[in-house]
Write a protein that holds these residues in place. Structure first.
Motif, PDB file in Angstrom:
ATOM      1  N   GLY A 116      34.953  35.180  40.108  1.00 38.40           N
ATOM      2  CA  GLY A 116      35.310  36.507  39.605  1.00 38.40           C
ATOM      3  C   GLY A 116      36.734  36.631  39.107  1.00 38.40           C
ATOM      4  O   GLY A 116      37.167  37.723  38.731  1.00 38.40           O
ATOM      5  N   SER A 117      37.475  35.538  39.055  1.00 36.25           N
ATOM      6  CA  SER A 117      38.876  35.615  38.634  1.00 36.25           C
ATOM      7  C   SER A 117      39.029  35.754  37.125  1.00 36.25           C
ATOM      8  O   SER A 117      40.097  36.146  36.640  1.00 36.25           O
ATOM      9  CB  SER A 117      39.643  34.379  39.110  1.00 36.25           C
ATOM     10  N   ARG A 118      37.968  35.409  36.372  1.00 34.57           N
ATOM     11  CA  ARG A 118      38.045  35.473  34.919  1.00 34.57           C
ATOM     12  C   ARG A 118      36.772  36.088  34.339  1.00 34.57           C
ATOM     13  O   ARG A 118      35.707  36.011  34.949  1.00 34.57           O
ATOM     14  CB  ARG A 118      38.212  34.068  34.316  1.00 34.57           C
ATOM     15  N   ALA A 135      29.036  43.016  31.711  1.00 33.82           N
ATOM     16  CA  ALA A 135      28.958  42.142  32.883  1.00 33.82           C
ATOM     17  C   ALA A 135      29.652  42.830  34.041  1.00 33.82           C
ATOM     18  O   ALA A 135      30.664  43.520  33.855  1.00 33.82           O
ATOM     19  CB  ALA A 135      29.610  40.788  32.602  1.00 33.82           C
ATOM     20  N   THR A 136      29.125  42.667  35.247  1.00 35.84           N
ATOM     21  CA  THR A 136      29.714  43.274  36.427  1.00 35.84           C
ATOM     22  C   THR A 136      30.334  42.201  37.310  1.00 35.84           C
ATOM     23  O   THR A 136      29.908  41.045  37.306  1.00 35.84           O
ATOM     24  CB  THR A 136      28.662  44.055  37.223  1.00 35.84           C
ATOM     25  N   VAL A 137      31.352  42.604  38.084  1.00 45.11           N
ATOM     26  CA  VAL A 137      32.052  41.653  38.941  1.00 45.11           C
ATOM     27  C   VAL A 137      32.672  42.406  40.112  1.00 45.11           C
ATOM     28  O   VAL A 137      33.060  43.567  39.974  1.00 45.11           O
ATOM     29  CB  VAL A 137      33.141  40.897  38.141  1.00 45.11           C
ATOM     30  N   ASP A 138      32.742  41.756  41.269  1.00 45.94           N
ATOM     31  CA  ASP A 138      33.393  42.314  42.449  1.00 45.94           C
ATOM     32  C   ASP A 138      34.683  41.541  42.689  1.00 45.94           C
ATOM     33  O   ASP A 138      34.653  40.324  42.918  1.00 45.94           O
ATOM     34  CB  ASP A 138      32.488  42.201  43.681  1.00 45.94           C
ATOM     35  N   VAL A 139      35.823  42.239  42.627  1.00 43.76           N
ATOM     36  CA  VAL A 139      37.123  41.603  42.801  1.00 43.76           C
ATOM     37  C   VAL A 139      37.951  42.426  43.780  1.00 43.76           C
ATOM     38  O   VAL A 139      37.510  43.474  44.261  1.00 43.76           O
ATOM     39  CB  VAL A 139      37.871  41.476  41.447  1.00 43.76           C
ATOM     40  N   ALA A 140      39.164  41.950  44.071  1.00 46.44           N
ATOM     41  CA  ALA A 140      40.014  42.644  45.034  1.00 46.44           C
ATOM     42  C   ALA A 140      40.306  44.075  44.600  1.00 46.44           C
ATOM     43  O   ALA A 140      40.443  44.976  45.435  1.00 46.44           O
ATOM     44  CB  ALA A 140      41.319  41.861  45.210  1.00 46.44           C
ATOM     45  N   ALA A 141      40.388  44.282  43.284  1.00 42.86           N
ATOM     46  CA  ALA A 141      40.694  45.616  42.764  1.00 42.86           C
ATOM     47  C   ALA A 141      39.520  46.578  42.882  1.00 42.86           C
ATOM     48  O   ALA A 141      39.673  47.785  42.691  1.00 42.86           O
ATOM     49  CB  ALA A 141      41.139  45.519  41.310  1.00 42.86           C
ATOM     50  N   GLY A 142      38.325  46.052  43.151  1.00 45.45           N
ATOM     51  CA  GLY A 142      37.161  46.911  43.299  1.00 45.45           C
ATOM     52  C   GLY A 142      35.935  46.347  42.613  1.00 45.45           C
ATOM     53  O   GLY A 142      35.922  45.202  42.159  1.00 45.45           O
ATOM     54  N   VAL A 167      39.665  35.820  30.056  1.00 46.53           N
ATOM     55  CA  VAL A 167      40.439  37.008  30.425  1.00 46.53           C
ATOM     56  C   VAL A 167      40.639  37.016  31.933  1.00 46.53           C
ATOM     57  O   VAL A 167      39.680  36.832  32.699  1.00 46.53           O
ATOM     58  CB  VAL A 167      39.717  38.296  29.987  1.00 46.53           C
ATOM     59  N   SER A 168      41.848  37.234  32.396  1.00 48.57           N
ATOM     60  CA  SER A 168      42.126  37.362  33.815  1.00 48.57           C
ATOM     61  C   SER A 168      41.656  38.727  34.310  1.00 48.57           C
ATOM     62  O   SER A 168      42.024  39.757  33.728  1.00 48.57           O
ATOM     63  CB  SER A 168      43.626  37.218  34.073  1.00 48.57           C
ATOM     64  N   THR A 169      40.843  38.764  35.368  1.00 49.36           N
ATOM     65  CA  THR A 169      40.411  40.046  35.925  1.00 49.36           C
ATOM     66  C   THR A 169      41.499  40.673  36.796  1.00 49.36           C
ATOM     67  O   THR A 169      41.392  41.844  37.160  1.00 49.36           O
ATOM     68  CB  THR A 169      39.127  39.880  36.744  1.00 49.36           C
ATOM     69  N   ALA A 170      42.547  39.911  37.126  1.00 48.71           N
ATOM     70  CA  ALA A 170      43.667  40.461  37.891  1.00 48.71           C
ATOM     71  C   ALA A 170      44.632  41.226  36.990  1.00 48.71           C
ATOM     72  O   ALA A 170      45.082  42.323  37.322  1.00 48.71           O
ATOM     73  CB  ALA A 170      44.412  39.344  38.623  1.00 48.71           C
ATOM     74  N   SER A 171      44.920  40.646  35.810  1.00 50.13           N
ATOM     75  CA  SER A 171      45.878  41.279  34.900  1.00 50.13           C
ATOM     76  C   SER A 171      45.232  41.946  33.701  1.00 50.13           C
ATOM     77  O   SER A 171      45.881  42.698  32.972  1.00 50.13           O
ATOM     78  CB  SER A 171      46.872  40.232  34.401  1.00 50.13           C
ATOM     79  N   ASN A 172      43.932  41.646  33.464  1.00 46.06           N
ATOM     80  CA  ASN A 172      43.221  42.125  32.270  1.00 46.06           C
ATOM     81  C   ASN A 172      43.951  41.708  30.992  1.00 46.06           C
ATOM     82  O   ASN A 172      44.065  42.480  30.023  1.00 46.06           O
ATOM     83  CB  ASN A 172      43.016  43.644  32.324  1.00 46.06           C
ATOM     84  N   ARG A 173      44.395  40.457  30.981  1.00 44.62           N
ATOM     85  CA  ARG A 173      45.034  39.877  29.814  1.00 44.62           C
ATOM     86  C   ARG A 173      44.334  38.581  29.417  1.00 44.62           C
ATOM     87  O   ARG A 173      43.771  37.891  30.275  1.00 44.62           O
ATOM     88  CB  ARG A 173      46.524  39.598  30.070  1.00 44.62           C
TER      89      ARG A 173
END
Length: 468
Positions: free
Chosen positions: A294-296, A244-251, A310-316
């Motif tokens: 896109g946060s999860r 799955a693809t996602v656009d987040v603050a990290a890229g 899973v958090s896309t900010a922390s990858n946890r």
């Protein structure tokens, strides 16, 4: 013997505007063994209930069985009001209203359909009929098949371009990706790929890339939609299931479920496709989908009978939610229900209290062979499923329980026999009172069978695989 526990698509045709997670959103899993669709409120990460489409094994083996069999694939309309559920064993597509969880219609198609994808305009649902060589096109208004689109043998899944003019079709039996002109329903190009088994495909939001998996060789390919050429092939790991693809603050990122390693791997979508993270999630991650904002990332655990957030900010991992047995496809649908809608309208419960047990199978000495056994309670009987890799190609192997702890191992209780393919892989199932037999309850002498053994058929000596 008591088996110890291990620790602890399908495509929306257009992506809604980013929004925060809310009680109006839903996460769905297609549960292949319990034949249910589990429904989750992502705001609380709570299972609301299940849409029951059939009965678990072995009930579906009856000649009088009327329910769906092998509930596997998911697709949602672009207005998020309709869910298409694909059942592989009963050759069926069931259309469900997301607001009420009510079945609107049911359409039977060709042999072994796999996934459903709605056209961006919502008027048609295109179904990959993996046991055939065509796509089944269903008119959503009339719930009827209107045409069949010839494609390479074994179509796996479809992704549409954002403008709806092209459809990209991966294949489960042919080493090529088909590009279909939607207006004419004809294949305009076939792109060679690295393997013949591509079960899953996912577009980027901007439509510039198509990511798709190669489960048999543990890779992911990236298609450049402007040039219709492969811009990269990533080695991701054994049993690469979904992406799955996602656009987040990290890229701009891609998340890949790697079932053979029980992890999700995160990659940059920029040239070079650098791996950024590895996230342990649980037993055999399969389906994956981002939340609307896109946060999860939500991930279905095929052998864990659960979904994780899973958090896309922390990858946890943020949460783990119990669902039906063997979740395959997973989908996040924003604004699936109206504000104030009753949370569990039309939902039932078909959950098994006993969790799935996963046992790792390893060679007695160093070697490439590996495997797992997943054991699920189905009432009076248990369903044991086996996934094996790295064995001798085109060879018969016996799988059995033994009471011995040292070689030579007695073949005390036979479970099943499997034959490996040309690459040394095999899958199999056994149905019976496995846990009671293993624990000695059904043995007059009370003998306990402490190990699972995989050995060449009718051969003595060291086994190829055994449990710890």
């Amino acid at each position: 013997m008591k088996f110890p526990l291990l620790p602890g698509l399908l495509l929306i045709s257009s992506v809604a505007a980013a929004q925060v997670v809310s009680h109006r959103d839903r996460v769905y899993t297609a549960d292949q063994i319990s034949n249910t669709v589990s429904v989750i409120d992502p705001m609380d990460n709570k299972l609301l209930g299940q849409i029951i489409l059939g009965k678990p094994q072995p009930d579906l083996l009856s000649a009088l069985y009327k329910g769906q069999a092998l509930v596997h694939g998911l697709g949602a309309s672009s207005d998020h009001k309709l869910l298409a559920v694909v059942s592989v064993g009963s050759n069926n597509v069931t259309f469900i209203e997301t607001a009420t969880n009510a079945i609107r219609g049911s359409v039977y198609v060709g042999r072994a359909p796999h996934e459903a994808t709605f056209r961006p305009d919502g008027k048609e649902a295109w179904i990959t009929v993996r046991g055939e060589d065509y796509l089944s096109v269903i008119d959503v208004a009339t719930m009827r098949e209107t045409r069949r689109v010839p494609v390479p043998n074994g179509p796996g899944q479809i992704a549409f371009s954002p403008d709806g003019k092209r459809a990209f079709v991966c294949s489960s039996f042919s080493p090529e990706l088909a590009v279909v002109d939607v207006a004419t329903y004809k294949v305009i190009k076939k792109v060679p790929v690295v393997s013949p088994f591509s079960p899953n495909i996912f577009p980027t939001k901007d439509g510039q890339q198509i990511w798709f998996t190669h489960k048999d060789v543990g890779k992911v390919s990236v298609l450049d939609t402007k040039t219709l050429t492969i811009s990269g092939v990533l080695t991701t790991g054994p049993v690469t299931n979904h992406v799955a693809t996602v656009d987040v603050a990290a890229g701009k990122l891609a998340y890949v479920t790697v079932g053979g390693e029980d992890v999700v791997k995160v990659y940059s979508r920029a040239p070079g496709f650098q791996q950024l993270a590895t996230i342990p999630v649980g037993a055999n991650p399969h389906g994956i989908w981002p939340s609307g904002d896109g946060s999860r990332m939500y991930v279905g655990l095929e052998n864990g009978d659960s979904a994780v957030a899973v958090s896309t900010a922390s990858n946890r991992v943020l949460a783990k939610i119990k669902v039906g047995q063997a979740p395959m496809a997973l989908m996040y649908v924003p604004n699936a229900v109206p504000a104030g809608a009753a949370a569990a309208t039309g939902l039932g419960q078909q959950l098994v209290d006993q969790p799935a047990v996963v046992r790792t199978l390893k060679p007695p000495t160093a070697g490439p062979a590996t495997g797992t056994m997943t054991l699920r309670s189905e009432g009076l009987v248990d369903l044991a499923t086996f996934a094996l890799r790295g064995l001798t190609p085109n060879t018969d192997y016996d799988i059995f329980l033994t009471s011995g702890t040292k070689a030579p191992y007695a073949r005390d209780y036979a479970l099943t026999t499997v034959r490996t393919d040309a690459k040394g892989g095999a899958m199999g199932q056994a149905l019976g009172p496995v846990q009671r037999i293993a624990g000695g309850e059904l043995n007059p002498a009370g003998k306990k069978f402490s190990r699972v053994i995989v050995a060449p058929k009718a051969a003595d000596g060291e086994p190829a695989l055994l449990s710890e």
